[in-house]
Write an enzyme that holds these catalytic residues in place. Structure first.
Site, PDB file in Angstrom:
ATOM      1  N   HIS A 201      57.085  87.075  72.650  1.00  0.00           N
ATOM      2  CA  HIS A 201      57.558  85.704  72.394  1.00  0.00           C
ATOM      3  C   HIS A 201      56.459  84.761  71.905  1.00  0.00           C
ATOM      4  O   HIS A 201      56.703  83.860  71.115  1.00  0.00           O
ATOM      5  CB  HIS A 201      58.231  85.114  73.660  1.00  0.00           C
ATOM      6  CG  HIS A 201      57.291  84.891  74.802  1.00  0.00           C
ATOM      7  ND1 HIS A 201      56.816  85.921  75.574  1.00  0.00           N
ATOM      8  CD2 HIS A 201      56.731  83.755  75.305  1.00  0.00           C
ATOM      9  CE1 HIS A 201      56.009  85.421  76.499  1.00  0.00           C
ATOM     10  NE2 HIS A 201      55.942  84.114  76.353  1.00  0.00           N
ATOM     11  N   ASP A 202      55.234  84.957  72.377  1.00  0.00           N
ATOM     12  CA  ASP A 202      54.155  84.029  72.023  1.00  0.00           C
ATOM     13  C   ASP A 202      53.243  84.544  70.917  1.00  0.00           C
ATOM     14  O   ASP A 202      52.162  84.004  70.715  1.00  0.00           O
ATOM     15  CB  ASP A 202      53.292  83.750  73.273  1.00  0.00           C
ATOM     16  CG  ASP A 202      53.822  82.546  74.049  1.00  0.00           C
ATOM     17  OD1 ASP A 202      54.650  81.801  73.495  1.00  0.00           O
ATOM     18  OD2 ASP A 202      53.408  82.376  75.215  1.00  0.00           O
ATOM     19  N   LYS A 205      51.274  82.382  68.599  1.00  0.00           N
ATOM     20  CA  LYS A 205      50.073  81.634  69.001  1.00  0.00           C
ATOM     21  C   LYS A 205      48.840  82.100  68.248  1.00  0.00           C
ATOM     22  O   LYS A 205      47.793  81.468  68.299  1.00  0.00           O
ATOM     23  CB  LYS A 205      49.863  81.767  70.511  1.00  0.00           C
ATOM     24  CG  LYS A 205      50.756  80.818  71.288  1.00  0.00           C
ATOM     25  CD  LYS A 205      50.375  80.738  72.741  1.00  0.00           C
ATOM     26  CE  LYS A 205      51.257  79.722  73.453  1.00  0.00           C
ATOM     27  NZ  LYS A 205      51.176  79.863  74.899  1.00  0.00           N
ATOM     28  N   HIS A 230      54.430  77.287  67.438  1.00  0.00           N
ATOM     29  CA  HIS A 230      54.218  78.723  67.690  1.00  0.00           C
ATOM     30  C   HIS A 230      55.505  79.552  67.801  1.00  0.00           C
ATOM     31  O   HIS A 230      55.526  80.688  67.360  1.00  0.00           O
ATOM     32  CB  HIS A 230      53.272  78.958  68.898  1.00  0.00           C
ATOM     33  CG  HIS A 230      53.932  78.875  70.230  1.00  0.00           C
ATOM     34  ND1 HIS A 230      54.038  77.709  70.936  1.00  0.00           N
ATOM     35  CD2 HIS A 230      54.540  79.821  70.989  1.00  0.00           C
ATOM     36  CE1 HIS A 230      54.674  77.941  72.082  1.00  0.00           C
ATOM     37  NE2 HIS A 230      54.985  79.222  72.138  1.00  0.00           N
TER      38      HIS A 230
HETATM   39 FE   LIG Z   1      55.625  80.002  74.198  1.00  0.00          FE
END
Ligand SMILES: [Fe+2]
Length: 334
Positions: A201-202, A205, A230
């Site tokens: 999910h990240d 970033k 992000h």
């Molecule tokens: Fe997040």
């Protein structure tokens, strides 16, 4: 003159490149050219005078009888069929034509034969090769996608390893999200996707400035707006891969809030994909209980209280309750 014409027609029929068989009104063969004998692999003497049905393979004789009856009764003028000889795997394309005299009386049939064995075998081989090739492409595609998933997972791990605050975050989110998904009974087909969404999910970033990510003081509006990009970046990174299609929306919306005040799109309630609502709870719980540059970690019970207080505002109340049950049953790692 009539006899000359008769000879001429007979010579033409003999030399034609297709097999020709002519039967009389009793279905007896009265003429067969060289090509027909070659195709049927049978000599002239064996053909002439025979019932047309008898020179076909046993398992096709009923079909031939039906065709001959239809022609005799003039139900059809002609009939084309491919007959397979099971013994030697040969395929014969035959057109059966009705022959009538000037008074339109049935006087027999003409069969035009062409050997389709090599063409059909070629088609079969082509289909087999194509099928094999398709399977190879599918396998390669699977391998490529597996490779992409492991590369993405490694990238997330590398990202998190650089930062002691977020080390192992995605893996923990993945574990909690999987437990939640497993306890929500109607999402069994979604579990693998939710698992992957939890893990990746990240990933967006990767495009967030480290100084902003690790900032210990509060963020300015523009810094927060930068951070808010992000989830969109996560979606963009994953969207070119077919297998990630179902999870791109899950990652895009993991910071939406149930009351519609989240980002990036302000979706609310069931507009937010189920996977995102699940990841959101898992993500928040792990973020609250982890050490962050701007605050010390929250005690798990405090974090759970925080989730409870935000059911219906930040979190999906139904999923939140499942999370609380799991926590009180000791199924969420503290
Ligand atoms: Fe997040």
């Amino acid at each position: 003159m009539a006899e000359d014409n008769h000879k001429l027609f007979k010579t033409a029929l003999k030399q034609i490149s297709k097999g020709i068989i002519i039967t009389n009104d009793n279905n007896k063969i009265i003429f067969a050219n060289e090509e027909a004998k070659k195709i049927k692999n049978i000599s002239q003497t064996e053909l002439i005078g025979k019932d047309i049905t008898s020179v076909h393979p046993d398992d096709t004789q009923n079909k031939i009888k039906q065709i001959m009856n239809s022609l005799q009764q003039k139900n059809v003028n002609q009939f084309t069929t491919i007959i397979a000889n099971q013994d030697n795997q040969e395929y014969l394309n035959t057109t059966y034509k009705l022959l009538e005299n000037e008074n339109n009386d049935y006087i027999g049939t003409m069969q035009i034969l062409s050997d389709k064995t090599s063409q059909i075998k070629f088609e079969e081989e082509k289909a087999k090769s194509l099928h094999k090739l398709e399977k190879q492409v599918d396998t390669l595609n699977e391998q490529l996608q597996d490779l992409f998933i492991s590369s993405m997972t490694s990238l997330v791990k590398t990202l998190e390893a650089k930062d002691s605050y977020t080390k192992g975050h995605s893996l923990r989110v993945c574990e909690i999200a999987t437990k939640l998904a497993e306890h929500k009974h109607d999402v069994s087909t979604e579990i693998d996707k939710i698992k992957l969404a939890g893990k990746l999910h990240d990933i967006g970033k990767v495009g967030t400035q480290e100084t902003i990510l690790n900032k210990s003081s509060s963020l300015s509006d523009s810094e927060f707006n930068h951070i808010k990009q992000h989830p969109i970046m996560s979606e963009e990174i994953l969207s070119p891969i077919e297998r990630f299609k179902p999870i791109t929306k899950m990652v895009r919306h993991h910071h939406e809030r149930y009351d519609g005040t989240g980002y990036p799109d302000g979706l609310k309630q069931k507009e937010i994909p189920l996977g995102s609502r699940i990841v959101s709870i898992a993500d928040s719980y792990d973020a609250m209980t982890s050490n962050r540059p701007y605050r010390s970690p929250m005690n798990p019970k405090e974090a759970v209280r925080e989730i409870k207080e935000n059911l219906g505002t930040q979190f999906d109340p139904e999923l939140g309750k499942i999370f609380l049950e799991l926590f009180y049953e000791g199924k969420i790692e503290e």
